[in-house]
Enzyme design. Structure first.
Site, short mmCIF file in Angstrom:
data_model
loop_
_atom_site.label_atom_id
_atom_site.label_comp_id
_atom_site.label_asym_id
_atom_site.label_seq_id
_atom_site.Cartn_x
_atom_site.Cartn_y
_atom_site.Cartn_z
N LYS A 40 31.56 76.74 -105.99
CA LYS A 40 31.96 75.42 -106.50
C LYS A 40 30.87 74.85 -107.43
O LYS A 40 31.18 74.35 -108.52
CB LYS A 40 32.21 74.47 -105.32
CG LYS A 40 32.76 73.13 -105.71
CD LYS A 40 32.93 72.20 -104.51
CE LYS A 40 34.23 72.40 -103.79
NZ LYS A 40 34.52 71.37 -102.79
N PHE A 146 37.59 54.34 -99.49
CA PHE A 146 39.01 54.00 -99.35
C PHE A 146 39.86 54.57 -100.48
O PHE A 146 41.02 54.21 -100.59
CB PHE A 146 39.17 52.47 -99.30
CG PHE A 146 38.48 51.85 -98.12
CD1 PHE A 146 39.10 51.80 -96.87
CD2 PHE A 146 37.20 51.33 -98.24
CE1 PHE A 146 38.46 51.25 -95.78
CE2 PHE A 146 36.54 50.77 -97.14
CZ PHE A 146 37.18 50.72 -95.91
N LEU A 147 39.27 55.42 -101.32
CA LEU A 147 40.06 55.92 -102.46
C LEU A 147 41.26 56.72 -101.99
O LEU A 147 41.27 57.27 -100.88
CB LEU A 147 39.19 56.76 -103.40
CG LEU A 147 38.52 58.04 -102.87
CD1 LEU A 147 39.48 59.20 -102.76
CD2 LEU A 147 37.37 58.40 -103.79
N GLU A 149 43.78 59.92 -103.00
CA GLU A 149 43.94 61.05 -103.91
C GLU A 149 45.12 60.75 -104.83
O GLU A 149 46.11 60.15 -104.42
CB GLU A 149 44.17 62.33 -103.12
CG GLU A 149 42.91 62.77 -102.42
CD GLU A 149 43.06 64.03 -101.60
OE1 GLU A 149 44.00 64.81 -101.85
OE2 GLU A 149 42.25 64.23 -100.68
N ALA A 248 60.44 54.88 -96.64
CA ALA A 248 60.76 55.87 -95.60
C ALA A 248 60.75 57.27 -96.21
O ALA A 248 61.00 57.45 -97.40
CB ALA A 248 62.12 55.56 -95.00
N GLY A 249 60.45 58.24 -95.39
CA GLY A 249 60.40 59.61 -95.89
C GLY A 249 60.21 60.59 -94.75
O GLY A 249 60.51 60.28 -93.59
N CYS A 256 43.57 62.79 -94.71
CA CYS A 256 43.00 61.64 -94.00
C CYS A 256 43.87 61.10 -92.87
O CYS A 256 43.42 61.07 -91.73
CB CYS A 256 42.71 60.51 -95.00
SG CYS A 256 41.35 60.94 -96.10
N ARG A 323 46.21 69.82 -97.69
CA ARG A 323 45.81 69.62 -96.29
C ARG A 323 46.85 68.78 -95.55
O ARG A 323 47.21 67.70 -95.99
CB ARG A 323 44.42 68.94 -96.23
CG ARG A 323 43.30 69.90 -96.61
CD ARG A 323 41.95 69.23 -96.64
NE ARG A 323 41.75 68.38 -97.79
CZ ARG A 323 40.61 67.77 -98.09
NH1 ARG A 323 39.56 67.94 -97.31
NH2 ARG A 323 40.52 67.00 -99.16
N1 LIG Z 1 40.01 62.99 -99.57
C1 LIG Z 1 40.23 61.69 -99.46
O1 LIG Z 1 41.21 61.17 -99.98
C2 LIG Z 1 39.30 60.82 -98.65
C3 LIG Z 1 39.39 59.43 -98.78
C4 LIG Z 1 38.52 58.63 -98.06
C5 LIG Z 1 37.61 59.21 -97.19
N2 LIG Z 1 37.57 60.57 -97.07
C6 LIG Z 1 36.56 61.14 -96.17
O2 LIG Z 1 35.49 61.63 -96.97
C7 LIG Z 1 34.94 62.85 -96.39
C8 LIG Z 1 35.02 63.95 -97.41
O3 LIG Z 1 36.38 64.22 -97.68
P1 LIG Z 1 36.82 65.17 -98.88
O4 LIG Z 1 38.30 65.13 -98.92
O5 LIG Z 1 36.03 64.85 -100.07
O6 LIG Z 1 36.34 66.58 -98.29
P2 LIG Z 1 36.27 67.98 -99.07
O7 LIG Z 1 36.55 69.02 -98.04
O8 LIG Z 1 37.10 67.93 -100.30
O9 LIG Z 1 34.75 68.08 -99.55
C9 LIG Z 1 33.68 68.20 -98.68
C10 LIG Z 1 32.57 68.96 -99.40
O10 LIG Z 1 31.39 68.94 -98.59
C11 LIG Z 1 30.75 70.20 -98.73
N3 LIG Z 1 29.82 70.39 -97.62
C12 LIG Z 1 30.11 70.70 -96.32
N4 LIG Z 1 28.98 70.75 -95.61
C13 LIG Z 1 27.95 70.48 -96.46
C14 LIG Z 1 26.54 70.36 -96.31
N5 LIG Z 1 25.96 70.54 -95.13
N6 LIG Z 1 25.82 70.05 -97.40
C15 LIG Z 1 26.39 69.86 -98.61
N7 LIG Z 1 27.72 69.96 -98.80
C16 LIG Z 1 28.49 70.25 -97.75
C17 LIG Z 1 31.91 71.17 -98.77
O11 LIG Z 1 31.52 72.44 -99.30
C18 LIG Z 1 32.90 70.43 -99.64
O12 LIG Z 1 32.72 70.74 -101.01
C19 LIG Z 1 35.75 63.10 -95.12
O13 LIG Z 1 35.08 62.54 -94.04
C20 LIG Z 1 37.05 62.35 -95.38
O14 LIG Z 1 37.68 61.96 -94.20
C21 LIG Z 1 38.38 61.39 -97.79
#
Ligand SMILES: NC(=O)c1ccc[n+]([C@@H]2O[C@H](COP(=O)([O-])OP(=O)(O)OC[C@H]3O[C@@H](n4cnc5c(N)ncnc54)[C@H](O)[C@@H]3O)[C@@H](O)[C@H]2O)c1
Length: 448
Positions: A40, A146-147, A149, A248-249, A256, A323
């Site tokens: 990545k 809180f973003l 996707e 509804a869906g 998340c 996911r």
């Molecule tokens: N995706 C969303 O919409 C969203 C929104 C709000 C909050 N969150 C929260 O944010 C967090 C991240 O979510 P995401 O969707 O971005 O996850 P993701 O899986 O897309 O990304 C996580 C990244 O962290 C990296 N990683 C793992 N262990 C690591 C380490 N020790 N050092 C450095 N990098 C490391 C992974 O390789 C990966 O690239 C989660 O806790 C999630 O619940 C996600």
């Protein structure tokens, strides 16, 4: 920004981390973004953005000069004071959040120094307290993300609010985080760490509750002859209720809501409290994903040997994130019932192929519905609103459409020759018999 102001550190460059890094860079900061995923990081250094997120690739490219992508944590420790932890916190088998990646980050922080760990990963309430007890002297701020996707860049740059939690002794660190967000203009909520952690979990649980609530209302609508889209419209105009999350869906999915609702239920359970409402919300969502199968059986009878086309696989439009997508459960249930499943998704097909190896992928909606006995609209990609549905109906063995997102206007779809079934939508008088495009005697007119 002065040339010698410290960089911003971002640890974990996934959906949240990459958006955070690109947006802070766009605000004029130097950003050092660290990830353990070598491929990545190498890709990002070649300018390749690994996820589909509107506006993100442009933002990364425009700010390339201020963005450093690296696998070396030392680079961030050397150049940044604020370290935003954005690693994933997936569910464990017990449903609790897996904090192993968060712990791996904490273990890499030096014993001494003025670094501030800013937790953006979603973690159970109490995590910050535990980390602070284990790492006496480490400045810690909770800053949950809180973003959404699909509109992540927009959400980050225009937040409804920014929640910043800090405990006694970390007020300066919290102030530094607040300064970083100040140009974005959203209301800044300063609070303690445990409350900040709970704001995140409670917000997701509440939104999930709204979805399961309207889904249950939809299911009742089907029994009493009401139309849930009308009901939601009437409800949503009440400002105490609002329109958001009242569609509804076939249930919520994504990275998340499923894991965060389960993690909050487990968190409560671990303290001895049975969170009954949330338990029901989760169960309703699981059952909702499966209701499509019953709708198909209502029209087609047994699904053994039937061909079902899925339109959309991503858990929502404008993302390629698979996911916990509802399509995964649905495809498995359909195949379990003996159906042959074909699918098309505008952007998630590559990721979906890995997760659904026995689903045949097609490169267009038209190709997916060819000779199908039914089509299920799973993800409301805008392009599905523009399809020539009459042309699609003529390609199908049975022009039956289950609109899993109540995305389409039923009347034109029926005029195009389809038997239309939404979620909680009123059936037409005398049954929803297929119109001119129907070619199968199997289509029954059972009332909803
Ligand atoms: N995706 C969303 O919409 C969203 C929104 C709000 C909050 N969150 C929260 O944010 C967090 C991240 O979510 P995401 O969707 O971005 O996850 P993701 O899986 O897309 O990304 C996580 C990244 O962290 C990296 N990683 C793992 N262990 C690591 C380490 N020790 N050092 C450095 N990098 C490391 C992974 O390789 C990966 O690239 C989660 O806790 C999630 O619940 C996600």
């Amino acid at each position: 920004m002065t040339a010698d102001s410290p960089a911003v550190g971002v640890i974990g460059v996934g959906w949240v981390g990459l958006v955070t890094a690109a947006c802070f860079a766009d605000l004029g900061h130097e950003v050092v973004a660290v990830d353990v995923d070598v491929a990545k990081v190498e890709g990002l250094n070649r300018g390749e953005v690994p996820i589909h997120e509107p506006g993100l690739a442009e933002l990364v490219s425009r700010n390339a000069g201020r963005l450093t992508f690296t696998t070396e944590m030392g680079d961030a420790l050397e150049r940044a004071r604020l370290l935003f932890c954005c690693v994933d916190t997936p569910p464990t088998y017990s449903g609790d959040a897996d904090l192993s990646r968060v712990r791996a980050v904490v273990d890499r922080l030096p014993e001494r120094g003025d670094h501030v760990l800013v937790m953006k990963s979603t973690v159970p309430a109490g995590t910050g307290d535990t980390i602070r007890r284990q790492r006496d002297g480490l400045a810690y701020v909770s800053c949950p993300e809180f973003l959404k996707e699909g509109s992540a860049v927009e959400d980050f740059l225009h937040p409804d609010r920014v929640v910043i939690g800090a405990d006694a002794g970390d007020e300066d660190a919290a102030g530094a985080v607040a300064d970083l967000y100040a140009p974005l203009g959203g209301e800044i909520v300063r609070t303690d760490v445990a409350s900040a952690e709970m704001v995140k979990l409670a917000s997701n649980a509440f939104l999930a509750t709204k979805i399961s609530f309207i889904n249950e209302i939809a299911n009742v609508c089907e029994e009493v002859g009401a139309d849930v889209t009308e009901v939601a419209r009437g409800m949503g105009l009440d400002r105490r209720i609002g329109h958001h999350f009242l569609r509804a869906g076939i249930g919520y999915g994504g990275s998340c809501f499923p894991k965060d609702t389960t993690a909050l239920k487990q968190l409560a359970g671990n303290t001895g409290y049975h969170f009954q409402l949330l338990t029901a919300v989760i169960e309703v969502n699981e059952l909702q994903k499966r209701r499509v199968v019953g709708k198909l059986e209502k029209h087609l009878g047994a699904l053994e040997g039937r061909r079902v086309a899925l339109l959309g696989l991503a858990f929502k439009p404008d993302t390629d994130d698979m996911r916990e997508a509802s399509s995964l459960v649905l495809a498995a249930r359909l195949q379990g019932a003996g159906a042959e499943v074909v699918a098309y998704d505008p952007v998630a097909q590559e990721r979906a192929s890995e997760l659904l190896p026995s689903v045949e992928m097609r490169d267009s909606a038209a190709a997916a519905v060819e000779a199908a006995d039914a089509v299920v609209l799973v993800t409301e990609w805008p392009e599905f609103g523009e399809l020539d549905w009459a042309a699609l109906a003529s390609r199908m063995a049975t022009p039956l459409l289950v609109d899993g997102r109540n995305f389409l206007d039923p009347d034109p779809i029926r005029k195009a020759g389809f038997t239309y079934e939404g979620i909680g939508r009123r059936q037409v008088e005398g049954g929803d018999a297929a119109g001119g495009g129907a070619r199968s005697a199997d289509v029954t007119d059972a009332p909803a």
